[in-house]
Scaffold this active site. Structure first.
Site: not given
Length: 420
Positions: A52, A54-55, A86, A136, A221, A289, A293
């Site tokens: 899990h 998010h690249f 996403n 997800e 998660h 996860d 940011h």
């Protein structure tokens, strides 16, 4: 390549020979190869499979890129990642998959690209190779475009089951969020708002749907011990993220909006119960996860800051530190980061140090504990919620027989799509 006198997670001391991309032989006093690595006193583990991450590419390269994310993964002993849908555009069809695959070509670790479901689109075309998974699926609430309601969720699970494709579920029921706290501005307001009950009931519903359809779901998660217990009793699988194991609401006064994520941090009592469930085997896997940011984005009020924290580089080191302190066994660390992940997601050649398996390996000195510092990590976002905590950092990381990280430096490597 030969690792000489390496200690495996079960305590055995063995030589491990690598030929090409695979583990060729495990034994004692094996003949020295062209590159022999003295692993005496060191721990050799299968590389972590992070199911899990998010690249962020395409669409959000200011936060992370496939190049920086994969380097951060390799430095943390992660050799395979599953990227979630996403992005912008969201990965919901063949065209968006191909676009993301162009960015993923920059990865030095192996990867999978998961597809998603939106309100107006249910995946017929997507439920085929090379994606082969729904990642997800947001049930009842979303951080973006990927949220779906109950009816569409059931439809997606049924179609995925018919295609023998795993479904990862983000389980939170927005109807159970506590609107009475919306006038609060303190850092704990987000945890108070996204209640534990919102997760627990959404997990109960997801497991009920899956049971009725005679299918399986994997809960992402999971942040509550009650939710973990629901999953276990239903015979499904779940993951827990490092921030729900090592951080709690008690840390929010210091973290501020850097501690905002979905699901949010829970009480210290719940955090402790989660760690105990990790140790006793109730929790199936650890997945980060990893959702970076920028610090500029996080520098906002609690209701405006984006949710998510980085973690792909620090997960295995944090777990190994707990093993070093005797709070969890090295075998459990191996299982929740590699062996169990490979089994749940049908990666037949990964997750174990056995002859014939991919040579995805991590070498650490189990006695060398270091303070985690953001300025020494490699994510593009340049911060960590675990600043100042201790971890056991990898000395080298091998992906299919190629050393991609060694003593702080990276080598080039063509990461492979594990579902291609």
């Amino acid at each position: 390549m030969l690792f000489h006198d390496a200690t495996l997670a079960d305590g055995r001391v063995r030589d491990v020979r690598v030929e090409g991309e695979s583990i060729a032989e495990i034994g004692s006093e094996l003949e020295t190869s062209d590159e022999s690595i003295d692993a005496s006193g060191k721990l050799l583990l299968p590389g972590m499979i992070d199911a899990h991450v998010h690249f962020r590419e395409p669409g959000f390269s200011d936060k992370e890129t496939w190049e920086t994310g994969a380097r951060s993964a390799a430095a943390g002993g992660v050799t395979t990642v599953f990227d979630q849908p996403n992005t912008d555009p969201p990965t919901i069809d063949a065209a968006s998959y191909e676009k993301k695959a162009e960015f993923a070509a920059e990865s030095i670790v192996d990867y999978a690209i998961n597809g998603g479901v939106t309100d107006e689109w249910v995946p017929d075309e997507l439920l085929v190779k090379p994606l082969g998974a729904l990642g997800e699926v947001f049930l009842a609430d979303s951080t973006g475009e990927m949220g779906i309601g109950t009816d569409l969720f059931e439809k997606a699970v049924e179609r995925a089951h018919n295609e023998n494709i795993p479904v990862t579920v983000h389980a939170e029921d927005a109807a159970l969020f506590d609107e009475s706290v919306r006038d609060r501005t303190d850092a704990d307001a987000w945890s108070a708002y996204r209640t534990a009950e919102a997760e627990i009931q959404a997990i109960e519903h997801a497991c009920s749907v899956s049971d009725r359809l005679n299918s399986t779901v994997h809960i992402a998660h999971t942040s509550t011990p009650e939710g973990v217990d629901v999953v276990s009793e239903a015979g499904m699988t779940c993951e827990v993220s490092p921030h729900h194991l090592f951080l709690s609401r008690d840390d929010l006064a210091e973290l501020g909006t850097l501690g905002r994520m979905n699901p949010p941090l829970r009480s210290e009592n719940r955090r402790g119960d989660m760690f105990r469930r990790l140790v006793d085997g109730t929790i199936d896997i650890v997945a980060t996860d990893h959702a970076p940011h920028t610090l500029e984005e996080k520098d906002a009020g609690i209701w405006d800051a984006p949710s998510g924290v980085p973690g792909v580089e620090t997960a295995l080191p944090l777990l190994l530190e707990q093993a070093r302190r005797g709070r969890i066994s090295y075998e459990r660390v191996r299982d929740v980061t590699a062996a169990n992940v490979a089994e749940i997601f049908d990666l037949d050649s990964k997750g174990r140090i056995e002859a014939g398996f991919d040579a995805d390996l991590v070498l650490v000195d189990p006695d060398e504990s270091a303070e985690l510092r953001a300025d020494e990590l490699h994510s593009k976002c340049e911060w960590t919620p675990f600043e100042g905590k201790h971890g056991v950092l990898p000395e080298l990381t091998v992906v299919r027989g190629t050393i991609v990280f060694r003593d702080g430096t990276f080598a080039s490597n063509d990461g492979r799509n594990v579902r291609a």
